[in-house]
Design a protein around this motif. Structure first.
Motif, PDB file in Angstrom:
ATOM      1  N   GLN A 183       0.149 -11.144   3.555  1.00 56.95           N
ATOM      2  CA  GLN A 183      -1.140 -10.657   4.030  1.00 56.95           C
ATOM      3  C   GLN A 183      -1.080 -10.218   5.483  1.00 56.95           C
ATOM      4  OE1 GLN A 183      -4.343 -13.445   3.547  1.00 56.95           O
ATOM      5  NE2 GLN A 183      -5.215 -12.195   1.908  1.00 56.95           N
ATOM      6  N   GLU A 184      -0.489 -11.088   6.297  1.00 59.67           N
ATOM      7  CA  GLU A 184      -0.382 -10.821   7.732  1.00 59.67           C
ATOM      8  C   GLU A 184       0.352  -9.521   8.011  1.00 59.67           C
ATOM      9  OE1 GLU A 184       1.563 -13.826  10.177  1.00 59.67           O
ATOM     10  OE2 GLU A 184       0.001 -15.176   9.442  1.00 59.67           O
ATOM     11  N   LYS A 185       1.448  -9.320   7.292  1.00 59.09           N
ATOM     12  CA  LYS A 185       2.308  -8.183   7.602  1.00 59.09           C
ATOM     13  C   LYS A 185       2.094  -6.992   6.674  1.00 59.09           C
ATOM     14  CE  LYS A 185       5.657 -10.729  10.074  1.00 59.09           C
ATOM     15  NZ  LYS A 185       6.989 -10.705  10.630  1.00 59.09           N
ATOM     16  N   GLY A 186       1.139  -7.110   5.768  1.00 56.54           N
ATOM     17  CA  GLY A 186       0.873  -6.011   4.849  1.00 56.54           C
ATOM     18  C   GLY A 186       2.079  -5.644   4.003  1.00 56.54           C
ATOM     19  N   LEU A 187       2.691  -6.658   3.406  1.00 54.28           N
ATOM     20  CA  LEU A 187       3.947  -6.428   2.678  1.00 54.28           C
ATOM     21  C   LEU A 187       3.757  -6.293   1.173  1.00 54.28           C
ATOM     22  CD1 LEU A 187       6.216  -8.980   4.537  1.00 54.28           C
ATOM     23  CD2 LEU A 187       6.182  -6.513   4.824  1.00 54.28           C
ATOM     24  N   GLU A 188       2.497  -6.295   0.760  1.00 53.77           N
ATOM     25  CA  GLU A 188       2.231  -6.248  -0.682  1.00 53.77           C
ATOM     26  C   GLU A 188       2.900  -5.031  -1.309  1.00 53.77           C
ATOM     27  OE1 GLU A 188      -0.515  -8.294  -3.574  1.00 53.77           O
ATOM     28  OE2 GLU A 188      -0.928  -8.315  -1.423  1.00 53.77           O
ATOM     29  N   GLN A 189       3.474  -5.209  -2.464  1.00 51.56           N
ATOM     30  CA  GLN A 189       4.191  -4.122  -3.141  1.00 51.56           C
ATOM     31  C   GLN A 189       3.228  -3.017  -3.573  1.00 51.56           C
ATOM     32  OE1 GLN A 189       7.877  -4.681  -5.494  1.00 51.56           O
ATOM     33  NE2 GLN A 189       6.447  -4.782  -7.160  1.00 51.56           N
ATOM     34  N   ILE A 190       3.658  -1.770  -3.430  1.00 56.32           N
ATOM     35  CA  ILE A 190       2.811  -0.649  -3.860  1.00 56.32           C
ATOM     36  C   ILE A 190       3.113  -0.349  -5.326  1.00 56.32           C
ATOM     37  CG2 ILE A 190       2.147   1.744  -3.428  1.00 56.32           C
ATOM     38  CD1 ILE A 190       3.329   1.345  -0.576  1.00 56.32           C
ATOM     39  N   SER A 191       2.115  -0.578  -6.193  1.00 50.16           N
ATOM     40  CA  SER A 191       2.277  -0.291  -7.611  1.00 50.16           C
ATOM     41  C   SER A 191       1.216   0.707  -8.073  1.00 50.16           C
ATOM     42  CB  SER A 191       2.182  -1.581  -8.426  1.00 50.16           C
ATOM     43  OG  SER A 191       3.200  -2.471  -8.031  1.00 50.16           O
ATOM     44  N   ASP A 192       0.530   1.296  -7.097  1.00 51.30           N
ATOM     45  CA  ASP A 192      -0.514   2.276  -7.394  1.00 51.30           C
ATOM     46  C   ASP A 192       0.148   3.603  -7.772  1.00 51.30           C
ATOM     47  OD1 ASP A 192      -2.353   4.357  -7.115  1.00 51.30           O
ATOM     48  OD2 ASP A 192      -3.562   3.213  -5.669  1.00 51.30           O
ATOM     49  N   LYS A 237       8.506   1.759   3.472  1.00 58.29           N
ATOM     50  CA  LYS A 237       9.097   0.600   4.164  1.00 58.29           C
ATOM     51  C   LYS A 237       9.508  -0.493   3.177  1.00 58.29           C
ATOM     52  CE  LYS A 237       6.931   1.300   8.629  1.00 58.29           C
ATOM     53  NZ  LYS A 237       5.578   1.903   8.656  1.00 58.29           N
ATOM     54  N   GLY A 238      10.055  -0.054   2.054  1.00 59.55           N
ATOM     55  CA  GLY A 238      10.576  -1.007   1.074  1.00 59.55           C
ATOM     56  C   GLY A 238       9.521  -1.626   0.175  1.00 59.55           C
ATOM     57  N   LYS A 239       8.263  -1.181   0.320  1.00 54.91           N
ATOM     58  CA  LYS A 239       7.188  -1.843  -0.414  1.00 54.91           C
ATOM     59  C   LYS A 239       6.906  -1.241  -1.798  1.00 54.91           C
ATOM     60  CE  LYS A 239       4.355  -1.618   3.132  1.00 54.91           C
ATOM     61  NZ  LYS A 239       3.103  -1.772   3.877  1.00 54.91           N
ATOM     62  N   ALA A 240       7.480  -0.073  -2.068  1.00 59.53           N
ATOM     63  CA  ALA A 240       7.230   0.551  -3.372  1.00 59.53           C
ATOM     64  C   ALA A 240       7.836  -0.283  -4.486  1.00 59.53           C
ATOM     65  CB  ALA A 240       7.830   1.950  -3.388  1.00 59.53           C
ATOM     66  N   ASN A 241       7.138  -0.351  -5.588  1.00 55.91           N
ATOM     67  CA  ASN A 241       7.650  -1.064  -6.755  1.00 55.91           C
ATOM     68  C   ASN A 241       8.831  -0.264  -7.317  1.00 55.91           C
ATOM     69  OD1 ASN A 241       8.118  -1.869  -9.412  1.00 55.91           O
ATOM     70  ND2 ASN A 241       5.995  -2.531  -9.691  1.00 55.91           N
ATOM     71  N   PRO A 242      10.062  -0.772  -7.177  1.00 51.12           N
ATOM     72  CA  PRO A 242      11.248   0.038  -7.496  1.00 51.12           C
ATOM     73  C   PRO A 242      11.287   0.494  -8.965  1.00 51.12           C
ATOM     74  CG  PRO A 242      11.868  -2.205  -6.903  1.00 51.12           C
ATOM     75  CD  PRO A 242      10.410  -2.099  -6.687  1.00 51.12           C
ATOM     76  N   LYS A 243      10.808  -0.365  -9.854  1.00 49.13           N
ATOM     77  CA  LYS A 243      10.837  -0.023 -11.273  1.00 49.13           C
ATOM     78  C   LYS A 243       9.938   1.188 -11.544  1.00 49.13           C
ATOM     79  CE  LYS A 243      10.266  -2.323 -15.584  1.00 49.13           C
ATOM     80  NZ  LYS A 243       9.208  -3.181 -16.116  1.00 49.13           N
ATOM     81  N   LEU A 244       8.772   1.122 -10.920  1.00 49.44           N
ATOM     82  CA  LEU A 244       7.794   2.192 -11.094  1.00 49.44           C
ATOM     83  C   LEU A 244       8.298   3.498 -10.459  1.00 49.44           C
ATOM     84  CD1 LEU A 244       5.182   1.864 -12.568  1.00 49.44           C
ATOM     85  CD2 LEU A 244       4.002   1.548 -10.384  1.00 49.44           C
ATOM     86  N   VAL A 245       8.897   3.381  -9.298  1.00 50.15           N
ATOM     87  CA  VAL A 245       9.436   4.560  -8.610  1.00 50.15           C
ATOM     88  C   VAL A 245      10.463   5.242  -9.512  1.00 50.15           C
ATOM     89  CG1 VAL A 245      10.823   5.361  -6.654  1.00 50.15           C
ATOM     90  CG2 VAL A 245       9.023   3.667  -6.291  1.00 50.15           C
ATOM     91  N   ASN A 246      11.327   4.464 -10.118  1.00 49.65           N
ATOM     92  CA  ASN A 246      12.340   5.008 -11.023  1.00 49.65           C
ATOM     93  C   ASN A 246      11.701   5.802 -12.163  1.00 49.65           C
ATOM     94  OD1 ASN A 246      15.352   4.377 -10.850  1.00 49.65           O
ATOM     95  ND2 ASN A 246      14.404   2.525 -10.039  1.00 49.65           N
TER      96      ASN A 246
END
Ligand SMILES: [Zn+2]
Length: 481
Positions: free
Chosen positions: A413-422, A464-473
């Motif tokens: 939460q503090e660092k906004g590191l939540e994975q992007i799955s949108d 910054k590494g936050k994208a959901n890698p499976k979804l990106v693929n």
């Protein structure tokens, strides 16, 4: 010529009690010299010792873990000798009535079990520490010497093995297992650098077919695994060479010199030293009731070899990994407390071995003093499972937890590191990447499939590494079609 070897090991272990063996002085290590003393541990005339009950309990506990018979009746003796580190002129020790007798330790080498007898386990008090001033710290080259009585009177356990050890490998395996057991029992921190776990060896070498003579060497100062190995090897070689030349061996005490990795004679004796032991008149003899022993028995935890076997079976972990995870009790405890609340033991052990141990080594701290608890690790693993963070981000969260002790959720939460799955958001970014790399896209479309990972990398970089890698693929493949 062929030789046979017989090695017996004497291990001295400082017990982890708050106060000394016969007085109330602190046992804390590393304080200024002579700040933890009183008339009793300084041996003033007229003072009387009182036995430390906890040290006595610990000794029974060790003797039980080493499969010893516990004496019904025991007594302390005075071991008389003169040396500046012993202010009373005698050491309170045990003689013919040790607490533990006739035990054994099973060591495992190349999946074969070898049983080493334990002759005795007894209690005594540690001596003062002699410090030799000068560059080398050695007595022969010293400009003067000092005495630190802080160590004098610290409860000391002596564990004597039978001369069942036949070579250096067995000696090392015995010492390593013994140390591990004592750590599991939590009776000593066994810190070798601080001199809390010290080894002396008795070594006899004989020609094959000959009888063993009484001319063994007592080797002192083997205070690390490396010194033990080097010292024993040197001494076996030295004695074999003497026998090869048909020269005489002596009953002698030798000192291991860690600078030259050789042994030097300290004194040659004609016969075993006579310490004129006599019963300590200031301490009452002690009857050890079976109820007392049973009480202590309840405090003996599952011992290393049993725990290793059980964890291996229960969690289906490889030999190698289970050895690492059970190398200390606290690490095994950590693993099992995670496994209780998270059903994938293999994932837990991977994180412990690859990530946690790396950081512990780097920062030189023990797992029990580290800020990551089982809840920290398991919370983070669950966040990976639900897809709210990526495995890559987890690595950086893990480091942050190690540093600050914050929970993974708070760090995210503090660092906004939540994975992007949108999907919409990711599609936008992917389109951007494709626009920026037209040549790579052409290469891909002309059949050079390996550039695909480059494109994934670009998307990860932008997020910054936050994208959901499976979804990106998935999305990237679709787009490229
Ligand atoms: Zn004292």
């Amino acid at each position: 010529m062929e030789f046979e070897i017989k090695i017996g090991l004497e291990t001295h272990v400082e017990l982890l009690t708050d106060s000394k063996m016969f007085c109330g002085c602190s046992t804390k290590f590393g304080t200024a010299p002579n700040t933890q003393t009183c008339p009793i541990c300084l041996g003033h005339p007229g003072t009387l010792p009182v036995i430390n009950k906890k040290a006595f309990d610990y000794t029974i506990k060790v003797a039980l873990a080493l499969n010893c018979k516990i004496a019904n009746f025991t007594q302390f003796h005075r071991k008389n000798y003169f040396y500046p580190d012993l202010p009373k002129g005698y050491q309170i020790s045990q003689y013919d009535l040790p607490i533990g007798l006739n035990g054994y330790l099973d060591i495992k080498l190349n999946s074969k079990v070898k049983r080493i007898g334990i002759s005795r386990v007894h209690m005594e008090e540690d001596t003062a520490k002699l410090l030799h001033f000068g560059e080398t710290g050695r007595i022969s080259e010293a400009t003067g010497s000092g005495l630190d009585f802080n160590r004098c009177g610290i409860p000391l356990l002596e564990i004597v093995s039978a001369p069942d050890i036949k070579n250096v490998t067995q000696a090392k395996a015995y010492v390593m297992l013994l140390k591990k057991i004592l750590e599991y029992l939590e009776v000593s921190d066994c810190n070798m650098e601080e001199g809390k776990f010290r080894i002396d060896a008795n070594i006899s070498v004989k020609k094959l077919g000959d009888e063993y003579s009484k001319t063994r060497t007592e080797l002192k100062n083997l205070n690390s695994f490396r010194f033990l190995e080097k010292g024993l090897s040197y001494e076996i070689k030295r004695q074999s060479e003497i026998l090869n030349k048909s020269e005489k061996l002596y009953l002698e005490t030798r000192h291991f010199d860690s600078k030259t990795m050789t042994t030097k004679s300290m004194r040659i004796k004609e016969e075993a030293q006579d310490y004129r032991y006599f019963p300590e008149p200031d301490l009452v003899p002690i009857e050890i009731s079976r109820e007392w022993v049973d009480e202590i028995k309840k405090t003996v935890p599952e011992l290393p070899s049993i725990r290793t076997d059980r964890i291996k079976k229960q969690y289906d972990i490889s030999d190698n990994d289970v050895e690492i995870i059970t190398s200390t009790k606290s690490m095994a405890d950590f693993f099992e407390s995670c496994a209780k609340i998270y059903p994938y033991p293999k994932i837990i052990s991977n994180w412990i071995i690859r990530d946690l141990l790396y950081l512990l080594n780097q920062e030189q701290i023990q797992i029990e003093n580290c800020k990551i608890s089982s809840e920290h690790l398991v919370d983070m693993l669950k966040m990976i499972d639900t897809g709210s963070i990526s495995g890559k981000i987890a690595k950086s969260i893990f480091k942050e937890m190690f540093k600050t002790g914050k929970m993974p959720g708070d760090i995210v939460q503090e660092k906004g590191l939540e994975q992007i799955s949108d999907i919409d958001k990711l599609t936008d970014i992917i389109e951007q990447v494709l626009k920026e790399n037209p040549e790579i896209v052409t290469q891909y479309l002309s059949g050079k499939m390996q550039v695909f990972t480059f494109l994934v990398g670009q998307v990860m970089k932008k997020t910054k590494g936050k994208a959901n890698p499976k979804l990106v693929n998935e999305l990237l493949k679709k787009k490229l079609k």
